[in-house]
Design an enzyme around this catalytic site. Structure first.
Site, PDB file in Angstrom:
ATOM      1  N   ASN A  20      -8.973 -11.235  -0.617  1.00  0.00           N
ATOM      2  CA  ASN A  20      -7.761 -11.310  -1.431  1.00  0.00           C
ATOM      3  C   ASN A  20      -6.845 -12.416  -0.927  1.00  0.00           C
ATOM      4  OD1 ASN A  20      -7.444  -9.349  -3.695  1.00  0.00           O
ATOM      5  ND2 ASN A  20      -8.043  -7.890  -2.107  1.00  0.00           N
ATOM      6  N   ARG A  71       0.752   2.758  18.571  1.00  0.00           N
ATOM      7  CA  ARG A  71       1.057   2.139  17.278  1.00  0.00           C
ATOM      8  C   ARG A  71       2.453   1.525  17.261  1.00  0.00           C
ATOM      9  NH1 ARG A  71      -1.861   3.238  12.893  1.00  0.00           N
ATOM     10  NH2 ARG A  71      -2.621   5.170  13.822  1.00  0.00           N
ATOM     11  N   ARG A  97      -4.499  -1.056   8.917  1.00  0.00           N
ATOM     12  CA  ARG A  97      -3.657  -0.361   9.892  1.00  0.00           C
ATOM     13  C   ARG A  97      -2.606   0.456   9.148  1.00  0.00           C
ATOM     14  NH1 ARG A  97      -5.138   0.599  14.700  1.00  0.00           N
ATOM     15  NH2 ARG A  97      -2.962   0.658  15.413  1.00  0.00           N
ATOM     16  N   LEU A  99       0.966   1.625   9.090  1.00  0.00           N
ATOM     17  CA  LEU A  99       2.193   1.083   9.684  1.00  0.00           C
ATOM     18  C   LEU A  99       3.219   2.187   9.907  1.00  0.00           C
ATOM     19  CD1 LEU A  99       2.309  -2.069   7.419  1.00  0.00           C
ATOM     20  CD2 LEU A  99       1.784  -2.052   9.865  1.00  0.00           C
ATOM     21  N   HIS A 115      -4.309  -1.535  -2.982  1.00  0.00           N
ATOM     22  CA  HIS A 115      -5.124  -0.376  -2.617  1.00  0.00           C
ATOM     23  C   HIS A 115      -6.227  -0.204  -3.658  1.00  0.00           C
ATOM     24  CE1 HIS A 115      -6.093   3.461  -0.804  1.00  0.00           C
ATOM     25  NE2 HIS A 115      -6.110   4.001  -2.014  1.00  0.00           N
ATOM     26  N   THR A 147       5.893   1.954   1.288  1.00  0.00           N
ATOM     27  CA  THR A 147       6.910   2.862   1.795  1.00  0.00           C
ATOM     28  C   THR A 147       6.329   3.587   3.011  1.00  0.00           C
ATOM     29  OG1 THR A 147       6.188   4.731   0.439  1.00  0.00           O
ATOM     30  CG2 THR A 147       7.802   3.210  -0.543  1.00  0.00           C
ATOM     31  N   LEU A 150       2.005   6.888   3.124  1.00  0.00           N
ATOM     32  CA  LEU A 150       0.785   6.092   2.957  1.00  0.00           C
ATOM     33  C   LEU A 150       0.352   6.004   1.493  1.00  0.00           C
ATOM     34  CD1 LEU A 150      -1.634   4.612   4.329  1.00  0.00           C
ATOM     35  CD2 LEU A 150      -2.778   6.847   4.401  1.00  0.00           C
TER      36      LEU A 150
END
Length: 216
Positions: A20, A71, A97, A99, A115, A147, A150
Site C-alpha cells: 500500500n 509497548r 503493531r 498502538l 484494515h 482511535t 482497535l
C-alpha cells in the site's frame, strides 16, 4: 491541503513489503497530488518495503519494537521519530503493531489505517478466513481514522469484492489487494486536497463525495 503552494506531509508506517505504501508513493508521483511522503518508518529491520522506499529516494527510519522493553517505550520512541518530520497525516500501511492510547492521542485526527475487512466486521487478524467461514457474499477493506479502540475508528472509505464459493483466504486476499490500493490512494488524494473532515459526532465528511464505497 487548502493552501495552493503547500503539500500535505505524510509519514507512512510499515512492517513488511509495504504494498500500500508503494502504491501511494507511485500515485502521488503519477497524478501528481499536492502531497509528499516525508518519511517511511518500519518497526522491523528486514521490512522489504524499506529498501524499495530507499530506492525511490525517500527518507527511511527503522524503529525496531523488539529493542524496547514494552509497548509504551516503543511507542514513545516511535512518536519522537514521527514528530521530527512534522506530518499532516500518519498513514498505517500494513503496520502490524497495536498502538497505545497515549500514542494515538498524540496524533488524534491525523492517524489513518487501512484494515482488510468491512468494519465493524472482523477487527483484528485473519479477516479473510473469517469472511469465508461466515459464508459472506461480500468482503472488503476499510480506511479509517485510528482511535484507542482497535480497528474501530470513524470510517473514511471502503472497498468491496465478491467472495467466491471456492475461495481460500489467500485467493480472497489477492483479489482484495488492488481494491485496497485504489481505496487508500483515493483517500490520500482527498486528504491532500483538504476534503476530509472529522465531525464532532464521530462521522467523516468528504466534500463533493457523498458515496465512498468502491466495488471491484
Amino acid at each position: 491541503m487548502t493552501e495552493s503552494n503547500k503539500k500535505c506531509r505524510l509519514v507512512i508506517l510499515i512492517s513488511g513489503r509495504g504494498s500500500n505504501m508503494q502504491s501511494i508513493v507511485e500515485t502521488i508521483k503519477s497524478k501528481p497530488l499536492p502531497a509528499e511522503v516525508v518519511a517511511v518508518i518500519a518497526n522491523k529491520a528486514d521490512a522489504q518495503g524499506i529498501q524499495w522506499a530507499k530506492d525511490q529516494g525517500l527518507v527511511t527510519e527503522i524503529v525496531e519494537h523488539k529493542r524496547f522493553a514494552d509497548r509504551q517505550q516503543f511507542d514513545k520512541k516511535l512518536a519522537q521519530v514521527i514528530h521530527q518530520y512534522e506530518p499532516d497525516y500518519v498513514l498505517l500501511a500494513g503496520f502490524m503493531r497495536i498502538l497505545t492510547p497515549e500514542f494515538v492521542q498524540q496524533f488524534e485526527g491525523r492517524l489513518i489505517n487501512i484494515h482488510p475487512s468491512l468494519l465493524p466486521l472482523f477487527p483484528g487478524l485473519h479477516t479473510h478466513q473469517q469472511a469465508i467461514d461466515a459464508e459472506l457474499q461480500w468482503h472488503g477493506c476499510t480506511v479509517h481514522f485510528v482511535t484507542p479502540v482497535l480497528d474501530h475508528g470513524p470510517i473514511i472509505a471502503q472497498g468491496i469484492v465478491p467472495v467466491h464459493h471456492d475461495d481460500t483466504a489467500e485467493r480472497l486476499a489477492e483479489r482484495l489487494l488492488p481494491i485496497e490500493h485504489h481505496v487508500y490512494n483515493q483517500v490520500v488524494q482527498w486528504l491532500a486536497e483538504g476534503r476530509v473532515r472529522l465531525l464532532p459526532n464521530g462521522r467523516v465528511q468528504v466534500s463533493d463525495q457523498p458515496h465512498r464505497a468502491f466495488v471491484a
